[in-house]
Design an enzyme around this catalytic site. Sequence first.
Site, PDB file in Angstrom:
ATOM      1  N   GLU A 102     -11.126   0.783  -3.072  1.00 46.43           N
ATOM      2  CA  GLU A 102     -11.362   0.462  -1.664  1.00 46.43           C
ATOM      3  C   GLU A 102     -11.970   1.665  -0.946  1.00 46.43           C
ATOM      4  OE1 GLU A 102      -7.830  -1.218   0.067  1.00 46.43           O
ATOM      5  OE2 GLU A 102      -8.484  -0.860   2.124  1.00 46.43           O
ATOM      6  N   LYS A 155      -1.244  -0.975  -4.385  1.00 42.19           N
ATOM      7  CA  LYS A 155      -2.429  -0.184  -3.988  1.00 42.19           C
ATOM      8  C   LYS A 155      -1.980   1.248  -3.797  1.00 42.19           C
ATOM      9  CE  LYS A 155      -4.664   0.009   0.504  1.00 42.19           C
ATOM     10  NZ  LYS A 155      -5.224  -0.821   1.598  1.00 42.19           N
ATOM     11  N   LEU A 156      -2.688   2.167  -4.457  1.00 43.03           N
ATOM     12  CA  LEU A 156      -2.361   3.590  -4.359  1.00 43.03           C
ATOM     13  C   LEU A 156      -3.410   4.279  -3.495  1.00 43.03           C
ATOM     14  CD1 LEU A 156      -1.720   4.307  -8.159  1.00 43.03           C
ATOM     15  CD2 LEU A 156      -0.009   3.682  -6.411  1.00 43.03           C
ATOM     16  N   LYS A 157      -2.962   5.040  -2.527  1.00 47.78           N
ATOM     17  CA  LYS A 157      -3.893   5.867  -1.764  1.00 47.78           C
ATOM     18  C   LYS A 157      -4.297   7.053  -2.635  1.00 47.78           C
ATOM     19  CE  LYS A 157      -3.898   3.685   2.198  1.00 47.78           C
ATOM     20  NZ  LYS A 157      -5.122   3.206   2.860  1.00 47.78           N
ATOM     21  N   ASP A 175     -13.530  -1.558   3.512  1.00 47.26           N
ATOM     22  CA  ASP A 175     -12.561  -1.691   4.613  1.00 47.26           C
ATOM     23  C   ASP A 175     -13.214  -1.116   5.871  1.00 47.26           C
ATOM     24  OD1 ASP A 175     -10.448  -1.376   6.409  1.00 47.26           O
ATOM     25  OD2 ASP A 175      -9.100  -0.366   5.030  1.00 47.26           O
ATOM     26  N   SER A 228       0.853  -1.178   0.000  1.00 46.07           N
ATOM     27  CA  SER A 228       0.000   0.000   0.000  1.00 46.07           C
ATOM     28  C   SER A 228       0.891   1.231   0.000  1.00 46.07           C
ATOM     29  CB  SER A 228      -0.876  -0.045   1.263  1.00 46.07           C
ATOM     30  OG  SER A 228      -1.578   1.164   1.428  1.00 46.07           O
ATOM     31  N   GLY A 279      -3.998  -4.337   6.279  1.00 47.97           N
ATOM     32  CA  GLY A 279      -2.963  -4.089   7.285  1.00 47.97           C
ATOM     33  C   GLY A 279      -3.164  -2.725   7.897  1.00 47.97           C
ATOM     34  N   ASP A 289      -7.226   3.134  -2.886  1.00 51.05           N
ATOM     35  CA  ASP A 289      -7.907   3.173  -1.583  1.00 51.05           C
ATOM     36  C   ASP A 289      -8.151   4.635  -1.217  1.00 51.05           C
ATOM     37  OD1 ASP A 289      -8.863   2.879   0.981  1.00 51.05           O
ATOM     38  OD2 ASP A 289      -7.106   1.819   1.756  1.00 51.05           O
ATOM     39  N   LYS A 307      -9.468  -6.922   8.118  1.00 48.55           N
ATOM     40  CA  LYS A 307      -8.419  -6.576   9.088  1.00 48.55           C
ATOM     41  C   LYS A 307      -8.904  -7.157  10.402  1.00 48.55           C
ATOM     42  CE  LYS A 307      -6.987  -2.269   6.892  1.00 48.55           C
ATOM     43  NZ  LYS A 307      -7.154  -0.793   6.862  1.00 48.55           N
TER      44      LYS A 307
HETATM   45  O1  OSB Z   1      -6.969   1.850   4.685  1.00 49.74           O
HETATM   46  O2  OSB Z   1      -5.893   0.064   4.408  1.00 49.74           O
HETATM   47  C1  OSB Z   1      -5.981   1.179   4.923  1.00 49.74           C
HETATM   48  C2  OSB Z   1      -2.827   1.863   6.940  1.00 49.74           C
HETATM   49  C3  OSB Z   1      -3.356   2.537   8.011  1.00 49.74           C
HETATM   50  C4  OSB Z   1      -4.695   2.802   8.048  1.00 49.74           C
HETATM   51  C5  OSB Z   1      -5.524   2.395   7.006  1.00 49.74           C
HETATM   52  C6  OSB Z   1      -5.012   1.687   5.944  1.00 49.74           C
HETATM   53  C7  OSB Z   1      -3.629   1.464   5.882  1.00 49.74           C
HETATM   54  C8  OSB Z   1      -2.974   0.837   4.746  1.00 49.74           C
HETATM   55  C9  OSB Z   1      -1.630   0.229   5.004  1.00 49.74           C
HETATM   56  O3  OSB Z   1      -3.403   0.860   3.636  1.00 49.74           O
HETATM   57  C10 OSB Z   1      -1.647  -1.229   4.934  1.00 49.74           C
HETATM   58  C11 OSB Z   1      -0.371  -1.814   5.501  1.00 49.74           C
HETATM   59  O4  OSB Z   1       0.617  -1.871   4.762  1.00 49.74           O
HETATM   60  O5  OSB Z   1      -0.353  -2.189   6.691  1.00 49.74           O
HETATM   61 MG    MG Z   2      -8.157   0.711   3.409  1.00 51.40          MG
END
Ligand code: OSB
Ligand code: MG
Length: 372
Positions: free
Chosen positions: A215, A163-165, A240, A137, A292, A190, A264
Amino acid sequence: MSQIRDIELFLVELSLVRPFRVSFGTSTGKQCVVARVRTDDAEGWGECVADDGYPGFSGEWNEGVWTLLRDVLAPTLLRADDVTSATVEQQLRFVRGNPMAKATLINGVVDAELRADGRSLRAFLGGARDAVACGVSIGIADTTDELRAQVDEHLEQGYRRIKLKIMPGLDVERVGAIRADHPDILLSVDANAAYTLEDLDVFRALDAFDLLMVEQPLHHEDLVLHARLQEEIATPICLDESIRSAADAAAALELGSCRIVNIKQGRVGGVLEARRVHDVAAAAAVPVWCGGMLETGLGRATNLGLASMPNFTLPGDTSASARYFADDLTEPFVLGEDGTMAVPAGPGIGVEPRPERLAACTVRRELVTKSD
Ligand code: OSB
Ligand code: MG
């Protein structure tokens, strides 16, 4: 028959190798609560996934978790005559909500029980594989070129899905640039709940990039609006934040709010409820993957045990220790050349914190005992 002798709480801090920016904020370090649950037979570990500073991802954050664990949840388990993986959820049920705080103790109880029995979490959960496919991510970068470089770096390391935020204004153009660089990779985005249905044009534009999923595009309480959005776009929606329990998952699938579920375990109240979410999705033929929360090696080990279950058919956010920390709490988790990570095979979650590293990272600790 299992009595809990004491529960030790640790607030730990580790620095991140790079800041992690998502639509609701930026993390420069990792702070989390860890519980050591000591029974007559063994000790088990649970790591909490709540936020540092303020509740941004969900309604929970570390100071609230600490108080609830110390004053309410841990004393409840210490007063009980018998605490097992079959009883612990019911024993904590009188407290509404707060799945992340509960998960810390539930996972600790399960881990202690499995260690006493010499049984792995993977075996307990009915895991079907000894290694899981890993994605990564990638946070919101300052520039598109910086994002490109980070994507290239992680693909070279072997990650099987990127996965790109995204957030409003930093979405279509950037995702388009990465898709142009890498026409064939598994790519997802995401939004961490940053959009509304007014942004339909953004999601229609993203449809052109053949994404594996989008996401959590909308607010975490908007199951009905997610269903409406899913009808309008071709890209599968993955939820999520909206999924805090198996009941949430059942509602989302019934409504058509998503076609994929991010599980999660910490967000849904621990590995026992996570197994139920897995089963609800499996019964509906909906694939799941393991999300995660930038966990240390303790939470990562728990996640890997969970991700060994059969319906975890998409690469998860179970990345290597080095993607987060220069020095993890446990022995580091490494990515295999084939982009998979081994599921720990030892008793319980299969790993422990290295004592000197735990001591160095601990900024607060408290022992909750029977007499408290
Ligand atoms: O939305 O998945 C998420 C990390 C912190 C809070 C929310 C998210 C995330 C990640 C990181 O996307 C996932 C990871 O590498 O642990
Ligand atoms: Mg997420």
